[in-house]
Design a protein around this motif. Structure first.
Motif, PDB file in Angstrom:
ATOM      1  N   THR A 286       0.846  -1.190   0.000  1.00 57.66           N
ATOM      2  CA  THR A 286       0.000   0.000   0.000  1.00 57.66           C
ATOM      3  C   THR A 286       0.881   1.239   0.000  1.00 57.66           C
ATOM      4  O   THR A 286       1.886   1.290   0.686  1.00 57.66           O
ATOM      5  CB  THR A 286      -0.911   0.050   1.248  1.00 57.66           C
ATOM      6  OG1 THR A 286      -0.093  -0.142   2.402  1.00 57.66           O
ATOM      7  CG2 THR A 286      -1.973  -1.022   1.210  1.00 57.66           C
ATOM      8  N   SER A 287       0.478   2.232  -0.785  1.00 58.30           N
ATOM      9  CA  SER A 287       1.190   3.504  -0.842  1.00 58.30           C
ATOM     10  C   SER A 287       2.587   3.397  -1.450  1.00 58.30           C
ATOM     11  O   SER A 287       3.448   4.208  -1.178  1.00 58.30           O
ATOM     12  CB  SER A 287       1.293   4.116   0.566  1.00 58.30           C
ATOM     13  OG  SER A 287       1.309   5.506   0.466  1.00 58.30           O
ATOM     14  N   SER A 288       2.778   2.383  -2.300  1.00 57.13           N
ATOM     15  CA  SER A 288       4.083   2.269  -2.953  1.00 57.13           C
ATOM     16  C   SER A 288       4.129   3.131  -4.209  1.00 57.13           C
ATOM     17  O   SER A 288       5.168   3.280  -4.832  1.00 57.13           O
ATOM     18  CB  SER A 288       4.372   0.802  -3.297  1.00 57.13           C
ATOM     19  OG  SER A 288       3.315   0.260  -4.057  1.00 57.13           O
ATOM     20  N   ARG A 443       7.369   1.607   0.336  1.00 60.17           N
ATOM     21  CA  ARG A 443       6.411   2.687   0.187  1.00 60.17           C
ATOM     22  C   ARG A 443       7.096   3.890  -0.441  1.00 60.17           C
ATOM     23  O   ARG A 443       8.308   4.057  -0.322  1.00 60.17           O
ATOM     24  CB  ARG A 443       5.842   3.083   1.556  1.00 60.17           C
ATOM     25  CG  ARG A 443       4.852   2.071   2.067  1.00 60.17           C
ATOM     26  CD  ARG A 443       4.202   2.559   3.338  1.00 60.17           C
ATOM     27  NE  ARG A 443       2.796   2.191   3.372  1.00 60.17           N
ATOM     28  CZ  ARG A 443       1.941   2.617   4.295  1.00 60.17           C
ATOM     29  NH1 ARG A 443       2.342   3.433   5.254  1.00 60.17           N
ATOM     30  NH2 ARG A 443       0.688   2.238   4.265  1.00 60.17           N
ATOM     31  N   ASP A 614      -6.587   7.638  -0.026  1.00 65.12           N
ATOM     32  CA  ASP A 614      -5.305   8.234   0.320  1.00 65.12           C
ATOM     33  C   ASP A 614      -5.533   9.417   1.253  1.00 65.12           C
ATOM     34  O   ASP A 614      -5.810  10.516   0.819  1.00 65.12           O
ATOM     35  CB  ASP A 614      -4.629   8.683  -0.992  1.00 65.12           C
ATOM     36  CG  ASP A 614      -3.182   9.083  -0.782  1.00 65.12           C
ATOM     37  OD1 ASP A 614      -2.624   8.777   0.296  1.00 65.12           O
ATOM     38  OD2 ASP A 614      -2.605   9.713  -1.684  1.00 65.12           O
ATOM     39  N   ARG A 616      -4.042  11.882   4.288  1.00 67.13           N
ATOM     40  CA  ARG A 616      -2.697  12.269   4.732  1.00 67.13           C
ATOM     41  C   ARG A 616      -2.520  12.254   6.250  1.00 67.13           C
ATOM     42  O   ARG A 616      -1.421  12.099   6.725  1.00 67.13           O
ATOM     43  CB  ARG A 616      -2.346  13.674   4.259  1.00 67.13           C
ATOM     44  CG  ARG A 616      -2.977  14.011   3.018  1.00 67.13           C
ATOM     45  CD  ARG A 616      -2.138  14.758   2.054  1.00 67.13           C
ATOM     46  NE  ARG A 616      -2.110  13.939   0.879  1.00 67.13           N
ATOM     47  CZ  ARG A 616      -1.042  13.584   0.243  1.00 67.13           C
ATOM     48  NH1 ARG A 616       0.124  13.996   0.648  1.00 67.13           N
ATOM     49  NH2 ARG A 616      -1.101  12.809  -0.794  1.00 67.13           N
ATOM     50  N   ARG A 651      -4.115   2.393   5.396  1.00 65.67           N
ATOM     51  CA  ARG A 651      -4.600   3.776   5.502  1.00 65.67           C
ATOM     52  C   ARG A 651      -3.804   4.553   6.534  1.00 65.67           C
ATOM     53  O   ARG A 651      -3.978   5.762   6.664  1.00 65.67           O
ATOM     54  CB  ARG A 651      -6.087   3.838   5.905  1.00 65.67           C
ATOM     55  CG  ARG A 651      -7.085   3.119   5.036  1.00 65.67           C
ATOM     56  CD  ARG A 651      -6.986   3.455   3.598  1.00 65.67           C
ATOM     57  NE  ARG A 651      -6.607   2.250   2.874  1.00 65.67           N
ATOM     58  CZ  ARG A 651      -5.843   2.194   1.801  1.00 65.67           C
ATOM     59  NH1 ARG A 651      -5.350   3.289   1.304  1.00 65.67           N
ATOM     60  NH2 ARG A 651      -5.555   1.063   1.226  1.00 65.67           N
ATOM     61  N   ARG A 654       0.401   7.363   5.724  1.00 63.87           N
ATOM     62  CA  ARG A 654       0.792   7.279   4.325  1.00 63.87           C
ATOM     63  C   ARG A 654       1.830   8.322   3.940  1.00 63.87           C
ATOM     64  O   ARG A 654       2.425   8.238   2.893  1.00 63.87           O
ATOM     65  CB  ARG A 654      -0.446   7.395   3.429  1.00 63.87           C
ATOM     66  CG  ARG A 654      -1.257   6.116   3.439  1.00 63.87           C
ATOM     67  CD  ARG A 654      -2.528   6.237   2.661  1.00 63.87           C
ATOM     68  NE  ARG A 654      -2.347   6.305   1.230  1.00 63.87           N
ATOM     69  CZ  ARG A 654      -2.285   5.262   0.418  1.00 63.87           C
ATOM     70  NH1 ARG A 654      -2.341   4.049   0.910  1.00 63.87           N
ATOM     71  NH2 ARG A 654      -2.153   5.413  -0.872  1.00 63.87           N
ATOM     72  N   THR A 655       1.984   9.329   4.783  1.00 63.17           N
ATOM     73  CA  THR A 655       3.004  10.322   4.477  1.00 63.17           C
ATOM     74  C   THR A 655       3.882  10.531   5.701  1.00 63.17           C
ATOM     75  O   THR A 655       3.392  10.621   6.819  1.00 63.17           O
ATOM     76  CB  THR A 655       2.367  11.673   4.090  1.00 63.17           C
ATOM     77  OG1 THR A 655       1.240  11.875   4.922  1.00 63.17           O
ATOM     78  CG2 THR A 655       1.925  11.666   2.654  1.00 63.17           C
TER      79      THR A 655
END
Ligand code: ADP
Ligand code: ZN
Ligand code: ZN
Length: 796
Positions: A286-288, A443, A614, A616, A651, A654-655
């Motif tokens: 996820t989030s790659s 990621r 997505d 943040r 979830r 992610r950042t």
């Protein structure tokens, strides 16, 4: 009629008479000169199109769907064509909202209908036949539709346009203490303005979130004029958080992002595997940054003047993704969605058919695989593991991923499947070297995978460390996250047991009168509801069986979690996302926007949360109870639980900052939970495949499920016995059932299932032939004629 025959082409619509007065829209499938021998053929009423609206390739593709999924070609046509294309006796016509029509623009017969619709809100085709006093009315209706005078009735989905929210902050010029002090001294002469600045200052200190103008006016009790004067003086800066992205504003296209090293490597590997494979699976955590890789591939396909189909699960079709693609490809992006109005769908259909510049990238859910592609160059199937790609009801019961692969084959183009948690069947196909495999294990920005912790709630309960359904660990982490101004997602599986009311004296639970299932309790409306048929009643005060007042709630759903959260954290803003709260027109989008705009601190939800969103600022994800997913009676329960938990975990964080995930369970040593914590897809795959092999399940064996339905209990029983016996004569031990499902009566219909397993070496086509033969004999038996039989190929 020779002239007509010469004009007619396959793929055109015609209106044809049935019986005495019925008229249907039909699609020309084949043109031939063999006169039917057993019935008198009628003449075509009217040819409705000048050119075909359905392509040859499409017809071929639909034929595959109908053969493979054992349904009629008409079923496929119905799923494919927007309603406005299919005019028939039952169609309801109403006035279109567009009222700017001049009488002089309408022909006489058109005007008559227009007039009639001024007196009546809607008309059936039959009514129009009597108004015009002629049978052949479809051409008139078609013209009215084209002139946008009338529309075909259905619920129209309006696009969601979130309101822009206005925020303020102190101008950066005053960020130093000295400057701020100077400002406050200056403002001594304007006490009201000073009050605003002071309030803003203290609000910013308390929360790290952006501050809305509305909040500031409320807290400082200042008028908007005062705030405006501060903005004019450049003391305050106003800004908006841009969320309105569905309507493309037509700005310059942004350049696609430069891929980072791992992305670039994956991108090159995809190209290499495409040299030897039609289909490649991109397995990226996820989030790659999978989406950015798709974008790169799309860009390339567009350069070669090809169309691209980008498939997503229905629910993932959000403003977020649409906006991202429109940023890159602008007007070239067309969205095809079952919630769009028929008119909008007709528009996209025509754009695709004509290979218009406005439909080069088609972003769509399931049914977009059935569109009239002209020059398809690439198909992307995102979140390929998602179960919502499979249509369960009505026929065609097709799987959009598999149907897309066949479509790609017709166009000789490539298919890229993408997922962080691939389905066993797709991964199995890479092992068989049928598909290529490309992996992306980091990621984007090297954000760490979330830290996943298992919380043993059995132990917590023993030591009295639970508050309601919350362990002390979860409460601790939640408090910490809120203090830092981050957001929290709590996940409670809807498929697990919902709150059922049970009598503590006699054990009786209120049942649905139409279905064989307990009613569930909905606190919000204080009602008991049936999740199968929609039946509801007011919550009972006393047990219906023994009269006892001692009633208890068993199990818990999202609603109860929400209630408990509000008690635990009274200052936090809590929202809930499930079928009940997203039902309204914009329900789903509203909640997502609220989360993006940080109007929500804690979101409680079901698996709707998992679909590739997505966010943040989400730092913590709590899974309230892993066990009810794992214990779900289905051969895919373990695979699905693994996918669900990793997707929800994805979830978190992610950042930049690493996210945290807490999973509450009675059974922390469960293998799947261990595999989730260590993100070991391979281990999960190996173990599950072993089970599938042992118990003869897909992807090793194939399945066809046969369902019988009827109001009469005995008839279903006798029919199912007959059916299963006939199947056993052919397939021997590979027939399971007949069996009643856990809920064996729905809407007063009894249901019985039979399962046919197809071993790896057995021909699937031959198996289906044999089933169709048995099915035909079944309906030749008088007693069984009224029984409904549903064939479901690859029913999982
Ligand atoms: P996935 O689809 O694998 O879950 P995304 O494509 O949504 O991941 O990427 C996760 C985040 O990283 C997104 O916010 C995206 O904009 C960002 N991102 C991904 N690749 C790049 C890139 N090459 N340059 C800049 N940002 C990127
Ligand atoms: Zn009782
Ligand atoms: Zn019911």
């Amino acid at each position: 009629m020779e002239a007509e025959a010469g004009f007619l082409k396959t793929g055109m619509r015609v209106s044809v008479p049935f019986g005495k007065s019925k008229i249907y829209t039909a699609l020309v499938f084949n043109i031939h000169t063999n006169k039917p021998s057993v019935y008198e053929a009628k003449e075509i009423h009217q040819i409705l199109d000048d050119t075909p609206i359905v392509t040859q390739k499409q017809i071929k593709h639909w034929q595959w769907v109908s053969d493979y999924y054992m349904c009629t070609l008409g079923d496929v046509m119905r799923a494919a064509l927007p309603n406005a294309f299919i005019l028939e006796s039952e169609t309801i016509i109403s006035r279109s909202a567009n009222a700017s029509i001049k009488d002089t623009d309408l022909k006489d017969d058109e005007f008559l209908i227009y007039e009639a619709l001024n007196h009546q809100t809607s008309l059936k085709i039959q009514d129009i036949i009597s108004i015009l006093d002629k049978k052949n009315v479809l051409p008139v209706i078609k013209r009215l539709l084209e002139k946008d005078v009338v529309s075909v009735e259905e619920e129209v989905y309006e696009k969601y346009k979130p309101k822009l929210v206005r925020y303020v902050k102190l101008s950066t010029y005053y960020s130093s203490e000295i400057k701020l002090q100077e400002l406050l001294d200056d403002l001594n002469r304007a006490p009201k303005q000073k009050q605003v600045v002071m309030t803003l200052f203290s609000m910013s200190a308390q929360t790290k979130k952006p501050i809305k103008v509305s909040e500031l006016t409320e807290k400082s009790k200042a008028s908007t004029a005062i705030i405006k004067s501060l903005i004019d003086k450049d003391v305050l800066e106003e800004y908006y958080i841009q969320t309105d992205r569905i309507q493309y504003a037509g700005e310059d296209n942004n350049a696609v992002k430069t891929l980072n090293k791992p992305q670039l490597k994956a991108y090159k590997e995809i190209q290499t595997t495409f040299e030897t494979h039609q289909i490649t699976l991109l397995h990226g955590v996820t989030s790659s940054g999978k989406t950015e890789i798709y974008v790169k591939l799309i860009e390339e396909a567009l350069e070669n003047e090809n169309q691209v189909l980008y498939l997503v699960p229905e629910i993932a079709l959000t403003t977020q993704l649409v906006g991202r693609l429109q940023d890159y490809f602008g007007e070239k992006v067309a969205v095809y969605h079952s919630k769009y109005s028929s008119q909008e769908r007709v528009e996209v259909w025509n754009h695709v058919l004509e290979n218009s510049p406005k439909a080069q990238v088609i972003l769509g859910a399931r049914s977009s695989v059935l569109l009239p592609f002209y020059r398809l160059g690439l198909i992307i199937v995102d979140e390929e593991h998602e179960s919502s790609y499979k249509q369960f009801d009505p026929a065609p019961r097709y799987h959009a991923r598999d149907t897309a692969i066949v479509l790609a084959h017709l166009f000789q183009c490539k298919t890229l499947l993408g997922s962080a948690t691939p389905s066993l069947e797709s991964y199995y196909n890479t092992k068989q070297n049928k598909y290529g495999l490309v992996e992306l294990t980091t990621r984007f920005n090297d954000v760490l995978m979330p830290d996943i912790e298992l919380v043993d709630i059995k132990d917590k309960q023993k030591r009295k460390r639970m508050t309601g359904h919350f362990s002390d660990r979860l409460i601790e982490e939640m408090a910490e996250t809120l203090k830092d101004g981050h957001q929290i997602i709590l996940f409670q599986n809807r498929r697990g047991f919902s709150p059922i009311v049970e009598c503590n004296t006699c054990g009786h639970a209120p049942q649905c009168p139409n279905c064989d299932v307990s009613l569930t309790y909905h606190q919000y409306k204080d009602q008991l509801r049936c999740h199968y048929c929609g039946y509801y009643s007011a919550m009972i005060k006393a047990c219906e069986a023994c009269g006892s007042l001692d009633l208890d709630n068993k199990g818990f759903g999202t609603e109860q979690v929400e209630e408990e959260v509000k008690e635990l954290f009274p200052d936090a803003k809590v929202a809930r996302m499930d079928l009940d709260t997203t039902r309204g027109k914009y329900g789903y989008e509203k909640i997502i926007t609220a989360l993006e705009q940080q109007e929500v601190d804690i979101l409680v939800g079901t698996q709707m949360l998992t679909k590739g969103l997505d966010f943040r600022h989400v730092k913590l994800v709590g899974i309230m109870n892993a066990d009810n997913m794992l214990n779900f009676p289905d051969f895919r329960a373990h695979e699905r639980s693994f996918q669900l938990m990793l997707q929800v975990s994805g979830r978190a964080g992610r950042t930049e900052e690493r996210g945290k995930v807490l999973i509450q369970t009675y059974n922390p040593f469960h293998n799947i939970l261990q595999q989730v914590t260590t993100n070991s897809y391979q281990d999960m795959y190996r173990e599950q495949m072993e089970e599938r092999l042992n118990f003869k399940y897909p992807p090793v064996y194939r399945l066809i499920k046969i369902t019988l339905k009827h109001r009469d209990y005995n008839r279903v029983n006798l029919g199912a016995d007959w059916y299963a016996k006939s199947l056993r004569l052919v397939f021997k031990a590979h027939v399971l059932g007949p069996e009643f499902p856990p809920v064996s009566r729905i809407r007063n219909q009894y249901i019985k299932h039979i399962l046919v397993k197809i071993p790896p070496k057995q021909s699937v086509a031959k198996t289906k032939e044999a089933i169709i033969k048995i099915n035909n004999s079944f309906f030749n038996i008088k007693d069984f004629r009224a029984v409904r039989v549903i064939l479901n190929v690859d029913n999982y």
